[in-house]
Design a protein around this motif. Structure first.
Motif, PDB file in Angstrom:
ATOM      1  N   ASP A  66       0.817  -1.215   0.000  1.00  0.00           N
ATOM      2  CA  ASP A  66       0.000   0.000   0.000  1.00  0.00           C
ATOM      3  C   ASP A  66       0.851   1.265   0.000  1.00  0.00           C
ATOM      4  N   ARG A  70       2.141   1.759  -3.526  1.00  0.00           N
ATOM      5  CA  ARG A  70       1.112   2.335  -4.396  1.00  0.00           C
ATOM      6  C   ARG A  70       0.981   3.840  -4.171  1.00  0.00           C
ATOM      7  N   GLU A  71       0.995   4.237  -2.900  1.00  0.00           N
ATOM      8  CA  GLU A  71       0.830   5.659  -2.590  1.00  0.00           C
ATOM      9  C   GLU A  71       2.012   6.482  -3.075  1.00  0.00           C
ATOM     10  N   ASN A  98       4.038   5.767  -5.578  1.00  0.00           N
ATOM     11  CA  ASN A  98       4.334   5.521  -7.002  1.00  0.00           C
ATOM     12  C   ASN A  98       5.594   4.691  -7.228  1.00  0.00           C
ATOM     13  N   THR A 151       5.015  -1.906  -8.506  1.00  0.00           N
ATOM     14  CA  THR A 151       4.540  -3.132  -7.860  1.00  0.00           C
ATOM     15  C   THR A 151       4.336  -4.190  -8.935  1.00  0.00           C
TER      16      THR A 151
END
Length: 908
Positions: free
Chosen positions: A540, A543-544, A546, A549
C-alpha cells in the motif's frame, strides 16, 4: 517485413539528419548490434563513422560520472556501513545480514530510480510499525519493538551508504540514476549530439526526467513502438506510452512516433500445451525442423525462453541441419554441473560436527565426476566409499579418513581437502583453488575448461573480498555468499550475433522483430511472474508513493509479449499443462487474451506423450542343469522360514537372492532401519534373559533386568549400528524407542508373574535344524530356523517370535490351509510360527496329544494384546500335519525340475 529499427532509421533519413551527430540510446545492448548492422547495410558503399550507440544503463552511467559497483562488492561495502551504524547489541553476522540486505538494496534502487525522498519512505514504514504496536497491546511487543528500531535505522543505512560510495566514486544502479538526474543540466549545457531514444516503454522517474529535459531543449527525439490496436484501447500494453503522451509538454506540439498497425495483420498462431517443461524443448526442435522455413538458416526466427533453465534441453533438441545459432541469454552458473562440487565442499565444512565430516558430503566431493578425473586409479575412491558404507561411518574424522584411504595417489590428491583449520575461510577457498588446478590439468574438454575458468574467477573474487574485508566469519556465510554469486553470474555463449537462429529471453527482444517466433514456458506465474513482493516496503505504501509493484510489472510483460507478436507472421506459443507445486498448469492470461483478439487465427493443440498400455510379461525361468545343481546345494545348506516366504512372495526374488546371490546394494544407515532396531531388541533381550535359562522367573529377576536395560540396549546399539550417531535427531528417538520396547516388555512380564503366572525360560535364540525327504526328489532338504524364545507358562510350552513392528491377532490366524504357501500378505506370519513349531516338535519328539503347546508372536507395538498365538488356541496334531503337507508341496514346487520359477505380481 519492415522492422521497427528500419522505421526509426527511415524517419531520421527523411529529415537528412547526419548519423555521426546522433547518439542512439536503446533499452538494452542486444538491440544495438542489430541497429549497427542495419546502419552498415544502409550506408554500404559510403565511408562514414557510425554513430554512438548506448544502452540506457551505459548512458545513465556516463551521465552519473560514477562507476557502477557489482552486487557482491556492494554487499560488503553495505556491511561496513551496517557495522558502523548499528548498536553492538543489534549487530548480526554477515551470514544473517546477507539474508535481508539484498532485498533492502533493491528497495534503495527503486527509491532512487523514482527520485523519492528516502527519509519520507522509511519514516512512513516506521510509523506504520509503531501503529501496529499500538493496535496489538496483547501480542509480544519485544519483537515489534525490535522491528521498529530496525526500520528507524533504514534511513541511516541509506544515507551513510550513499555518502560512503560517493566518496569512492562508486554507485549502485539506483544511485547512478539519481546522480544522472542531478547532472542532466550539465549534460545539456555541454551541447551534446542529438540523442535518439528508441524502443522504450515503462520509464522510471529518473529516465523520464532526463528524457523530458532533453526533449524540451530539442536535444533528443524519442520513438515508441506501439500498435494502434492497443493504443486505442484501455490496455496494459499501451498504459505507459499513453500516460507520457498525455502529460509530457513535448507532445503538445509534436506527434507521437510511432503508432502503427501491424497486430491486426493476418497471422498464423499456434498455442501448444505440453506435459512437463522438457517436452517444450522437444516441441520447439520439431517446429524448427518440420514447420518453420529453413530459409536463410532461420535468420528471421527467434526462440524465446521464459525459463532460462530450459537452455540445455533446447540445445539438445535443435535440428542437426542448424549450423548457425546465437544465444543472447547467459547460462546461469548455478546450473553448471561443476557448481555442485564447490557447493558440496562448502557444505562439507558447514556441517562439520565435533571435528568430523558428514559422510554424504565426503562421498559427494570425492565421487564428483570432475574430481574422479584427477585420480590415476578411480576405483580407489569406490573402495573408500564401500568402506564408509560397510562400517556405517555417518561422520568421519580426518584421522579416520586417512586410515581408510589406502591408495597413495588418492591420498595425495584429496587428503588436503580435509585439512582446513577451524573457521579459516581463506584456507578453504585456497583449497578450492588448488583442487581447481588439479582438475584443469586433467582430461577435460574445452567446454568444461570454460566452466572451470568461470568458477576460478568466482573463487578468486571470494578470496579477494575476504582478504579486503574479512566479513565471512564462518562456513555458513561462505556457502550463502557462494550461492548468491552463482544466482547472479552467467556463462555467455559464443555464436553468430546476426545470423542463424536467435535464442533469447523476453527482455532481449526489445526493439527486435522476427518473422517467426517461438515462445516457451508461457504459463501463468511465469508470464507474468505474479504477485511477488520481495521488499521491506509494504504494497500500500508502494502504491501511494508511485513505486513499481507487480501491477506495473504485469503491464511491462504484457507490452513485451504483444510487441514481439505484432510484426510476426508465424507465432508458436508453448506452455506446460502439468500441475506443479505452485498451482495448475495454466496458460498465461496474455495467451488467453491473444485467443480473444485473434479468434480466427489461433489453433490450439495439446501434446501428450503416448501412454501405450504395456502388457506386463511375467518372467519365467526354467530349471536347467546348472540351476538344478544350485538348488541341490541350497537344499544341503538349509532353508529358513524367511527364505521360503520370499519364494511365496515371488519365486524370481528367491531365485535372484538364493541362486544368483544378488542382494540389494549396501547403503549407509543414516537413521536406524527396522531390521537393525529388531536386531538390537533381540540381542538385548537375549543378554538380559540368558542367566535365567532353565529357571523360573521371579519379580526380582525382572526388576534387576529393568535396572540394567538401558545400559544393555546402548551396548547393542553401539554394536549393531557401528559408527552411527545416536546422540541427536531421529536416531536418538529410535534409541529411546528401543529402550521403551525392552522395558515395556519386561514390565509386562513382571505383571504376568505378579498375576501368579509361572514362567520358565527353556531357550533363547534356539537354532533348530531337521531334515525332510520329499517324494520323487533324490536328495534330502535341510530345514533350519532360530526361535527367539522358548518358554513354559503354567505348564504350556510356547515358541515366541519377537516382532518390533505391529502385528495383530488376525495376522496369525489360518484362513485357508492352501493359502499358507500362496498368500504372502495374509499368511506369511502364520507360516513362520508354524515352521518354528514344526522344527521344535520334530527335534524334541513332542506328542501334541498330551503336551499343551503354543506358537505365536509378541509384537512390541501391540504389547497390550499379549502373546498372539496361532489361531488363538493350542497347537494340535491335525493343524501341524496339514502344515507339513503344505510344506512338502511347497518344497516339491521349488525343487522339482519340471516346474519353472514364475514371477508373481506384488500383492502390495
Amino acid at each position: 517485413m519492415q522492422t521497427f529499427i528500419q522505421d526509426v532509421l527511415a524517419a531520421l533519413s527523411e529529415r537528412n539528419i547526419n548519423y555521426t551527430e546522433i547518439t542512439f540510446v536503446l533499452p538494452g545492448k542486444r538491440a544495438g548490434v542489430f541497429l549497427k548492422n542495419e546502419l552498415k547495410q544502409q550506408l554500404s558503399g559510403e565511408t562514414v563513422v557510425l554513430p554512438e550507440i548506448l544502452s540506457i544503463e551505459d548512458f545513465i552511467t556516463e551521465l552519473s560520472e560514477l562507476k557502477k559497483i557489482d552486487y557482491t562488492q556492494l554487499l560488503f561495502e553495505f556491511y561496513t556501513i551496517y557495522k558502523r551504524t548499528t548498536p553492538k547489541e543489534n549487530l548480526e553476522s554477515f551470514y544473517e545480514f546477507s539474508k535481508w540486505a539484498g532485498m533492502l538494496l533493491q528497495d534503495f534502487n527503486e527509491i532512487d530510480k523514482q527520485q523519492l525522498d528516502a527519509n519520507d519512505i522509511f519514516d512512513y514504514i516506521t510509523d506504520a510499525k509503531r501503529i501496529e504496536k499500538l493496535l496489538s497491546p496483547h501480542s509480544t511487543t519485544e519483537f515489534i519493538d525490535t522491528q521498529v528500531k530496525f526500520f528507524e535505522r533504514l534511513k541511516v543505512y541509506y544515507k551513510e551508504l550513499n555518502k560512503h560510495l560517493l566518496n569512492k566514486q562508486l554507485g549502485y544502479q539506483g544511485q547512478l540514476y539519481r546522480e544522472a538526474v542531478r547532472n542532466k543540466q550539465h549534460y545539456i549545457n555541454s551541447a551534446p549530439n542529438l540523442v535518439v531514444f528508441a524502443g522504450f516503454n515503462a520509464l522510471n522517474k529518473s529516465e523520464e526526467d532526463i528524457i523530458r529535459a532533453l526533449l524540451d531543449h530539442q536535444l533528443a527525439e524519442i520513438y515508441w513502438d506501439i500498435d494502434s490496436f492497443f493504443y486505442k484501447k484501455e490496455h496494459n500494453v499501451s498504459r505507459f506510452i499513453k500516460e507520457y503522451a498525455k502529460k509530457w509538454s513535448y507532445y503538445k506540439s509534436n506527434p507521437l512516433s510511432f503508432v502503427q498497425n501491424h497486430f491486426s495483420n493476418k497471422k498464423h498462431i499456434k498455442i501448444i500445451g505440453t506435459p512437463k517443461t522438457v517436452l517444450q524443448a522437444k516441441c520447439a526442435g520439431e517446429l524448427l525442423e518440420h514447420t518453420i522455413s529453413h530459409k536463410n538458416n532461420y535468420a528471421d526466427t527467434a526462440l524465446i525462453l521464459l525459463d532460462e533453465s530450459l537452455i540445455e534441453p533446447v540445445l539438445y533438441s535443435l535440428p542437426e541441419s542448424l549450423d548457425k545459432i546465437n544465444i543472447t541469454m547467459g547460462y546461469p552458473l548455478a546450473y553448471v554441473p561443476l557448481a555442485a562440487l564447490y557447493e558440496n565442499l562448502f557444505l562439507l565444512y558447514k556441517t562439520k560436527s565435533n571435528k568430523a565430516f558428514y559422510y554424504k558430503y565426503v562421498t559427494a566431493v570425492l565421487n564428483n565426476n570432475f574430481v574422479r578425473k584427477i585420480y590415476s586409479n578411480p576405483n580407489a575412491v569406490d573402495s573408500l566409499i564401500e568402506k564408509i558404507l560397510k562400517y556405517n561411518f555417518n561422520y568421519l574424522t580426518i584421522k579416520k579418513l586417512e586410515e581408510l584411504i589406502d591408495d597413495a595417489d588418492l591420498f595425495e590428491k584429496t587428503a588436503f581437502l580435509f585439512r582446513v583449520p577451524e573457521d579459516d575461510i581463506s584456507s578453504l577457498i585456497n583449497i578450492c583453488l588448488r583442487l581447481t588446478e588439479y582438475i584443469k590439468d586433467s582430461d577435460i574438454n574445452s567446454i568444461e575448461k570454460e566452466y572451470l575458468y568461470r568458477f576460478y574467477t568466482v573463487l578468486k573474487q571470494l578470496n579477494t573480498l575476504q582478504q579486503d574485508y574479512g566479513y565471512i566469519e564462518d562456513y555458513g556465510s561462505l556457502y550463502q555468499l557462494y550461492r548468491d554469486i552463482l544466482r547472479n553470474e552467467t556463462i555467455n555463449f559464443k555464436g553468430e550475433p546476426l545470423s542463424g537462429l536467435q535464442i533469447m529471453g523476453m527482455l532481449e527482444t526489445r526493439l527486435l522483430d522476427f518473422k517467426n517466433v517461438i515462445i516457451t514456458n508461457a504459463n501463468e506465474g511465469i508470464l507474468p511472474t505474479g504477485k511477488t513482493n520481495q521488499s521491506f516496503i509494504p504494497f500500500d505504501i508502494k502504491r501511494e508513493k508511485n513505486l513499481p509493484t507487480y501491477i506495473e510489472k504485469d503491464a511491462i510483460f504484457a507490452y513485451h509479449f504483444f510487441r514481439l507478436i505484432q510484426r510476426a507472421e508465424n507465432v508458436y506459443i508453448l506452455y506446460n499443462t502439468q500441475p506443479n507445486d505452485y498451482g495448475s498448469g495454466e496458460q498465461s492470461r496474455f495467451v488467453t487474451q491473444l485467443e480473444l483478439y485473434k479468434p480466427n487465427e489461433v489453433i490450439k493443440q495439446i501434446v501428450s506423450t503416448p501412454t501405450a498400455t504395456e502388457q506386463i510379461t511375467l518372467q519365467e525361468i526354467n530349471k536347467d542343469r546348472t540351476l538344478r545343481e544350485s538348488l541341490k546345494n541350497l537344499a544341503n545348506m538349509g532353508l529358513s522360514p524367511t527364505t521360503l516366504t520370499n519364494y511365496i512372495l515371488n519365486p524370481i526374488v528367491f531365485y535372484k537372492q538364493k541362486i544368483l546371490k544378488i542382494n540389494e546394494r549396501e547403503e549407509l544407515e543414516e537413521t536406524v532401519d527396522s531390521s537393525t532396531l529388531g536386531n538390537i531388541v533381540h540381542q538385548s533381550l537375549e543378554e538380559l534373559y540368558s542367566p535365567f535359562i532353565d529357571k523360573f522367573l521371579r519379580v526380582q529377576n525382572i526388576e534387576d533386568m529393568i535396572s540394567t536395560a538401558d545400559e544393555v540396549v546402548e551396548k547393542w546399539f553401539d554394536e549393531e549400528y557401528k559408527n552411527g550417531n545416536i546422540a541427536t535427531g531421529e536416531n536418538l528417538l529410535i534409541f529411546n524407542v528401543a529402550k521403551q520396547f525392552v522395558k515395556n516388555f519386561l514390565r509386562s512380564e513382571k505383571n504376568s508373574i505378579k498375576d501368579n503366572n509361572s514362567i520358565k525360560i527353556l531357550a533363547l535364540e534356539r537354532e533348530m535344524q531337521t531334515v525332510i525327504h520329499i517324494k520323487d526328489l533324490p536328495f534330502p532338504i535341510i530345514l533350519k530356523g532360530t526361535a527367539d524364545r522358548i518358554d513354559q507358562i503354567n505348564g504350556v510350552t510356547r515358541i515366541i517370535d519377537y516382532k518390533t513392528g505391529k502385528v495383530q491377532q488376525k495376522d496369525v490366524k489360518i484362513k485357508d490351509n492352501n493359502a499358507l504357501i500362496t498368500d504372502y500378505k495374509e499368511q506369511s506370519k502364520a507360516f513362520q510360527v508354524l515352521f518354528y513349531a514344526y522344527l521344535y516338535v520334530q527335534l524334541e519328539s513332542i506328542n501334541l496329544e498330551n503336551t499343551p503347546f503354543e506358537t505365536g508372536i509378541i509384537s512390541f507395538k501391540n504389547l497390550q494384546s499379549g502373546f498372539l498365538k496361532l489361531n488363538n488356541s493350542l497347537l494340535d496334531k491335525v493343524t501341524l500335519s496339514i502344515f507339513e503337507t503344505q510344506l512338502e508341496q511347497l518344497l516339491s514346487e521349488i525343487f522339482s525340475p519340471a516346474i519353472a520359477f514364475i514371477e508373481k505380481e506384488s500383492p502390495f
